[in-house]
Enzyme design. Structure first.
Site, PDB file in Angstrom:
ATOM      1  CB  THR A  38     -10.476  -7.679 -61.276  1.00  0.00           C
ATOM      2  OG1 THR A  38      -9.725  -8.731 -61.928  1.00  0.00           O
ATOM      3  CG2 THR A  38     -11.943  -7.771 -61.648  1.00  0.00           C
ATOM      4  CB  ILE A  62     -19.398  -9.790 -67.664  1.00  0.00           C
ATOM      5  CG1 ILE A  62     -18.872 -10.343 -66.336  1.00  0.00           C
ATOM      6  CG2 ILE A  62     -18.326  -9.810 -68.749  1.00  0.00           C
ATOM      7  CD1 ILE A  62     -18.704 -11.856 -66.335  1.00  0.00           C
ATOM      8  CD  GLU A  86     -12.920 -11.958 -58.895  1.00  0.00           C
ATOM      9  OE1 GLU A  86     -11.843 -12.399 -58.442  1.00  0.00           O
ATOM     10  OE2 GLU A  86     -13.074 -10.760 -59.230  1.00  0.00           O
ATOM     11  CB  THR A 136     -12.438 -24.965 -64.187  1.00  0.00           C
ATOM     12  OG1 THR A 136     -11.531 -25.714 -63.388  1.00  0.00           O
ATOM     13  CG2 THR A 136     -13.705 -24.745 -63.348  1.00  0.00           C
ATOM     14  CG  ASP A 137      -9.650 -29.687 -64.111  1.00  0.00           C
ATOM     15  OD1 ASP A 137      -9.722 -28.633 -63.447  1.00  0.00           O
ATOM     16  OD2 ASP A 137      -8.589 -30.341 -64.230  1.00  0.00           O
ATOM     17  CD  GLU A 138     -10.188 -25.867 -59.315  1.00  0.00           C
ATOM     18  OE1 GLU A 138     -10.881 -25.509 -58.348  1.00  0.00           O
ATOM     19  OE2 GLU A 138      -9.031 -25.458 -59.506  1.00  0.00           O
ATOM     20  CE1 TYR A 163     -12.775 -20.296 -60.827  1.00  0.00           C
ATOM     21  CE2 TYR A 163     -11.934 -22.500 -60.338  1.00  0.00           C
ATOM     22  CZ  TYR A 163     -12.172 -21.479 -61.244  1.00  0.00           C
ATOM     23  OH  TYR A 163     -11.827 -21.636 -62.566  1.00  0.00           O
ATOM     24  CE  LYS A 167     -15.467 -21.009 -64.750  1.00  0.00           C
ATOM     25  NZ  LYS A 167     -15.401 -19.854 -65.686  1.00  0.00           N
ATOM     26  CE1 TYR A 220      -0.852 -22.423 -50.008  1.00  0.00           C
ATOM     27  CE2 TYR A 220      -2.629 -23.179 -51.429  1.00  0.00           C
ATOM     28  CZ  TYR A 220      -1.867 -22.153 -50.900  1.00  0.00           C
ATOM     29  OH  TYR A 220      -2.144 -20.858 -51.272  1.00  0.00           O
ATOM     30  CG  HIS A 301      -5.581 -28.753 -51.296  1.00  0.00           C
ATOM     31  ND1 HIS A 301      -4.270 -28.661 -50.917  1.00  0.00           N
ATOM     32  CD2 HIS A 301      -5.591 -28.538 -52.629  1.00  0.00           C
ATOM     33  CE1 HIS A 301      -3.523 -28.409 -51.971  1.00  0.00           C
ATOM     34  NE2 HIS A 301      -4.312 -28.330 -53.026  1.00  0.00           N
TER      35      HIS A 301
HETATM   36  P1  NAD Z   1      -7.683 -14.460 -64.622  1.00  0.00           P
HETATM   37  O1  NAD Z   1      -8.098 -14.255 -63.210  1.00  0.00           O
HETATM   38  O2  NAD Z   1      -6.247 -14.378 -64.986  1.00  0.00           O
HETATM   39  O3  NAD Z   1      -8.451 -13.423 -65.572  1.00  0.00           O
HETATM   40  C1  NAD Z   1      -9.795 -13.098 -65.387  1.00  0.00           C
HETATM   41  C2  NAD Z   1     -10.085 -11.839 -66.202  1.00  0.00           C
HETATM   42  O4  NAD Z   1     -11.493 -11.540 -66.071  1.00  0.00           O
HETATM   43  C3  NAD Z   1      -9.320 -10.610 -65.716  1.00  0.00           C
HETATM   44  O5  NAD Z   1      -8.796  -9.902 -66.813  1.00  0.00           O
HETATM   45  C4  NAD Z   1     -10.386  -9.784 -65.001  1.00  0.00           C
HETATM   46  O6  NAD Z   1     -10.136  -8.390 -65.039  1.00  0.00           O
HETATM   47  C5  NAD Z   1     -11.630 -10.163 -65.789  1.00  0.00           C
HETATM   48  N1  NAD Z   1     -12.857  -9.964 -65.016  1.00  0.00           N
HETATM   49  C6  NAD Z   1     -13.104 -10.379 -63.746  1.00  0.00           C
HETATM   50  N2  NAD Z   1     -14.327  -9.977 -63.359  1.00  0.00           N
HETATM   51  C7  NAD Z   1     -14.874  -9.314 -64.412  1.00  0.00           C
HETATM   52  C8  NAD Z   1     -16.125  -8.667 -64.635  1.00  0.00           C
HETATM   53  N3  NAD Z   1     -17.054  -8.617 -63.676  1.00  0.00           N
HETATM   54  N4  NAD Z   1     -16.342  -8.085 -65.834  1.00  0.00           N
HETATM   55  C9  NAD Z   1     -15.392  -8.108 -66.815  1.00  0.00           C
HETATM   56  N5  NAD Z   1     -14.193  -8.692 -66.655  1.00  0.00           N
HETATM   57  C10 NAD Z   1     -13.939  -9.298 -65.462  1.00  0.00           C
HETATM   58  O7  NAD Z   1      -8.304 -15.860 -65.037  1.00  0.00           O
HETATM   59  P2  NAD Z   1      -7.721 -16.972 -66.025  1.00  0.00           P
HETATM   60  O8  NAD Z   1      -6.839 -17.868 -65.259  1.00  0.00           O
HETATM   61  O9  NAD Z   1      -7.258 -16.332 -67.257  1.00  0.00           O
HETATM   62  O10 NAD Z   1      -9.070 -17.792 -66.327  1.00  0.00           O
HETATM   63  C11 NAD Z   1      -9.940 -17.400 -67.390  1.00  0.00           C
HETATM   64  C12 NAD Z   1     -11.133 -18.348 -67.439  1.00  0.00           C
HETATM   65  O11 NAD Z   1     -10.669 -19.674 -67.646  1.00  0.00           O
HETATM   66  C13 NAD Z   1     -11.949 -18.376 -66.153  1.00  0.00           C
HETATM   67  O12 NAD Z   1     -13.310 -18.475 -66.504  1.00  0.00           O
HETATM   68  C14 NAD Z   1     -11.486 -19.646 -65.442  1.00  0.00           C
HETATM   69  O13 NAD Z   1     -12.508 -20.164 -64.644  1.00  0.00           O
HETATM   70  C15 NAD Z   1     -11.174 -20.536 -66.624  1.00  0.00           C
HETATM   71  N6  NAD Z   1     -10.134 -21.557 -66.401  1.00  0.00           N
HETATM   72  C16 NAD Z   1      -8.918 -21.223 -65.883  1.00  0.00           C
HETATM   73  C17 NAD Z   1      -7.933 -22.205 -65.757  1.00  0.00           C
HETATM   74  C18 NAD Z   1      -6.547 -21.882 -65.216  1.00  0.00           C
HETATM   75  O14 NAD Z   1      -5.749 -22.784 -65.027  1.00  0.00           O
HETATM   76  N7  NAD Z   1      -6.207 -20.636 -64.991  1.00  0.00           N
HETATM   77  C19 NAD Z   1      -8.203 -23.526 -66.152  1.00  0.00           C
HETATM   78  C20 NAD Z   1      -9.480 -23.827 -66.659  1.00  0.00           C
HETATM   79  C21 NAD Z   1     -10.427 -22.839 -66.808  1.00  0.00           C
HETATM   80  O1  DAU Z   2      -7.914 -26.999 -62.623  1.00  0.00           O
HETATM   81  C1  DAU Z   2      -8.188 -25.771 -63.217  1.00  0.00           C
HETATM   82  C2  DAU Z   2      -8.043 -24.653 -62.208  1.00  0.00           C
HETATM   83  O2  DAU Z   2      -6.645 -24.492 -61.967  1.00  0.00           O
HETATM   84  C3  DAU Z   2      -8.660 -23.355 -62.672  1.00  0.00           C
HETATM   85  O3  DAU Z   2     -10.036 -23.513 -62.819  1.00  0.00           O
HETATM   86  C4  DAU Z   2      -8.375 -22.225 -61.666  1.00  0.00           C
HETATM   87  O4  DAU Z   2      -8.869 -20.993 -62.159  1.00  0.00           O
HETATM   88  C5  DAU Z   2      -6.869 -22.127 -61.475  1.00  0.00           C
HETATM   89  O5  DAU Z   2      -6.588 -21.145 -60.496  1.00  0.00           O
HETATM   90  C6  DAU Z   2      -6.291 -23.478 -61.053  1.00  0.00           C
HETATM   91  O6  DAU Z   2      -6.734 -23.832 -59.721  1.00  0.00           O
HETATM   92  P1  DAU Z   2      -5.742 -24.510 -58.636  1.00  0.00           P
HETATM   93  O7  DAU Z   2      -6.289 -24.270 -57.292  1.00  0.00           O
HETATM   94  O8  DAU Z   2      -5.433 -25.900 -59.029  1.00  0.00           O
HETATM   95  O9  DAU Z   2      -4.398 -23.621 -58.920  1.00  0.00           O
HETATM   96  P2  DAU Z   2      -3.343 -22.951 -57.933  1.00  0.00           P
HETATM   97  O10 DAU Z   2      -2.226 -22.448 -58.791  1.00  0.00           O
HETATM   98  O11 DAU Z   2      -3.984 -21.994 -56.987  1.00  0.00           O
HETATM   99  O12 DAU Z   2      -2.808 -24.183 -57.105  1.00  0.00           O
HETATM  100  C7  DAU Z   2      -2.212 -25.314 -57.726  1.00  0.00           C
HETATM  101  C8  DAU Z   2      -1.863 -26.324 -56.649  1.00  0.00           C
HETATM  102  O13 DAU Z   2      -0.780 -25.785 -55.879  1.00  0.00           O
HETATM  103  C9  DAU Z   2      -2.993 -26.588 -55.667  1.00  0.00           C
HETATM  104  O14 DAU Z   2      -2.944 -27.948 -55.296  1.00  0.00           O
HETATM  105  C10 DAU Z   2      -2.664 -25.708 -54.465  1.00  0.00           C
HETATM  106  C11 DAU Z   2      -1.146 -25.666 -54.481  1.00  0.00           C
HETATM  107  N1  DAU Z   2      -0.517 -24.416 -53.989  1.00  0.00           N
HETATM  108  C12 DAU Z   2      -0.946 -23.240 -54.503  1.00  0.00           C
HETATM  109  C13 DAU Z   2      -0.376 -22.053 -54.097  1.00  0.00           C
HETATM  110  C14 DAU Z   2      -0.867 -20.731 -54.633  1.00  0.00           C
HETATM  111  C15 DAU Z   2       0.520 -24.484 -53.082  1.00  0.00           C
HETATM  112  O15 DAU Z   2       0.929 -25.566 -52.645  1.00  0.00           O
HETATM  113  N2  DAU Z   2       1.107 -23.298 -52.694  1.00  0.00           N
HETATM  114  C16 DAU Z   2       0.677 -22.088 -53.139  1.00  0.00           C
HETATM  115  O16 DAU Z   2       1.221 -21.048 -52.686  1.00  0.00           O
END
Ligand code: NAD
Ligand code: DAU
Length: 361
Positions: A38, A62, A86, A136-138, A163, A167, A220, A301
């Site tokens: 994606t 997937i 996603e 995720t912790d969310e 989201y 999850k 935000y 939020h």
């Molecule tokens: P990301 O959005 O950077 O990566 C997601 C990946 O999944 C991408 O490479 C995308 O191409 C692939 N993907 C999406 N839809 C797909 C499909 N239908 N089939 C195959 N591949 C697909 O996400 P991330 O931040 O690396 O998060 C990875 C995992 O960890 C997620 O499950 C997310 O919920 C979890 N997570 C993320 C965080 C965080 O802070 N980013 C924290 C806790 C848990």
């Molecule tokens: O807690 C784990 C999660 O952390 C993961 O499951 C998600 O995949 C990951 O995207 C992340 O979610 P958040 O919503 O916490 O992350 P984000 O970086 O989008 O935002 C972090 C904080 O910053 C949140 O309180 C919103 C705020 N924010 C975010 C953006 C993009 C801003 O204030 N300005 C911004 O432009």
């Protein structure tokens, strides 16, 4: 030699995990990375591993049961590490359906395919097979500002965004498969990750990107929402340790005991980038706190996230290793030194990279 099927391995955490695993195990493991690519998937993140004989990339969805079954049929998979999802809360607010499809149906597809490949006729499973669902912790909802309140594995689920609801649904499916079919799995629920290769829709890379371009830095609401930040390589290590040392069927929370208000993160980025920029760089003059702009809050939020990583420490011995003050500097420096990577992901050039690298395979 163990064979890993990693979903979403071209994303932020997935690619850091694959890089970590090859650094740790070298030629002792094989990894098959399944990713549909994606907007969030980027094969440039995997440049260091793509020539390896023990690494294979397969572009597949997937949700495509036939494609996933074929991968299981053609390979004796020992470990599934399921990242694909996603992942961005703001996108889920504007377009929730794709989150249900990928995160819920996609997880169901992975569970069904793995179960079919791994289950014996008597309902037991082939020796040593394991599925790890990365979550995720969310899913636990939001904490208030009481500094003694944390998310534990026993905290009831209370997701607020589309989201986190998707999850939470996927976690429930994994739990149902463990309870109903004794399916050999674990779930990890992790806090906010930061580090290299994160798509610049997320707070830290977005602020770095805008700051270097002299654009406004959108915060935000009042900027006082709290997230519990963990360096991505520490998360990769936790996932590996849970799969190798954790008790099957258990959930483990992963977090850094590292709570920060968003505004603090934004100010740290400005301060650190100012240290990196030469005095002669024209960007330095404009890169000040004046760029900070408070904007309309995210709908629904969540105020505060904070993980209690007590169980993973007590049972498995995992602890975060990267201090935030070091990790954030390393991360900012990485984006500063890899502005080409940022230019590519923001311009769509990586599609061309994919064509060039994989069109003949
Ligand atoms: P990301 O959005 O950077 O990566 C997601 C990946 O999944 C991408 O490479 C995308 O191409 C692939 N993907 C999406 N839809 C797909 C499909 N239908 N089939 C195959 N591949 C697909 O996400 P991330 O931040 O690396 O998060 C990875 C995992 O960890 C997620 O499950 C997310 O919920 C979890 N997570 C993320 C965080 C965080 O802070 N980013 C924290 C806790 C848990
Ligand atoms: O807690 C784990 C999660 O952390 C993961 O499951 C998600 O995949 C990951 O995207 C992340 O979610 P958040 O919503 O916490 O992350 P984000 O970086 O989008 O935002 C972090 C904080 O910053 C949140 O309180 C919103 C705020 N924010 C975010 C953006 C993009 C801003 O204030 N300005 C911004 O432009």
């Amino acid at each position: 030699m163990k064979t890993y099927l990693v979903t979403g391995g071209a994303g932020f955490i997935g690619s850091n995990y694959i890089n970590y695993m090859f650094k740790k195990y070298g030629n002792d493991i094989r990894i098959i990375n399944v990713d549909v690519l994606t907007y969030a998937g980027n094969l440039e993140n995997l440049r260091d591993v793509e020539g390896r004989d023990n690494y294979t990339f397969i572009r597949a969805d997937i949700c495509d049961r036939e494609a996933i079954d074929k991968i299981f049929a053609e390979n004796d998979i020992d470990r599934v590490v399921h990242f694909a999802a996603e992942s961005h809360v703001d996108r889920s607010i504007t377009n929730p359906e794709v989150f249900v499809k990928t995160n819920v149906l996609g997880t169901a597809t992975m569970l069904n395919a793995a179960r079919k490949a791994w289950e014996n006729e008597d309902g037991t499973y082939k020796e040593g097979k394991k599925f790890l669902h990365v979550s995720t912790d969310e899913v636990y909802g939001s904490l208030d500002e009481d500094p003694n309140a944390f998310f534990y594995e026993t905290t009831p689920y209370s997701p607020h965004s589309p989201y986190s609801a998707s999850k939470a649904s996927s976690d429930m499916l994994v739990k149902a498969y463990m309870d109903t079919y004794k399916f050999p799995a674990n779930i990890t629920n992790c806090s906010n990750n930061y580090g290299p290769y994160q798509f610049p829709e997320k707070l830290i890379p977005l602020i770095i990107h805008n700051a270097l371009e002299g654009k406004k830095l959108p915060v935000y609401g009042d900027g006082k929402n709290v997230r519990d930040w963990l360096y991505v390589e520490d998360h990769a290590k936790a996932i590996d340790m849970v799969q190798e040392k954790g008790r099957l069927f258990e959930t483990y929370n992963v977090g850094g005991h590292n709570e920060k208000q968003n505004i603090e993160i934004v100010k740290t980025i400005i301060d650190t980038l100012r240290e990196e920029l030469d005095d002669s760089d024209p960007r330095k003059e404009h890169l000040t706190y004046d760029l900070i702009t408070y904007v309309t809050d995210r709908k629904g939020h969540d105020r505060r996230y904070a993980i209690a990583p007590d169980k993973i420490k007590a049972e498995i011995g995992w602890e975060p290793e990267t201090m935030f003050k070091d990790g954030i500097k390393k991360t900012i420096k990485w984006y500063f030194e890899n502005q080409e990577w940022m230019d590519h992901v923001t311009s769509g050039d990586y599609e061309k990279y994919y064509e060039k690298m994989y069109s003949n395979r």
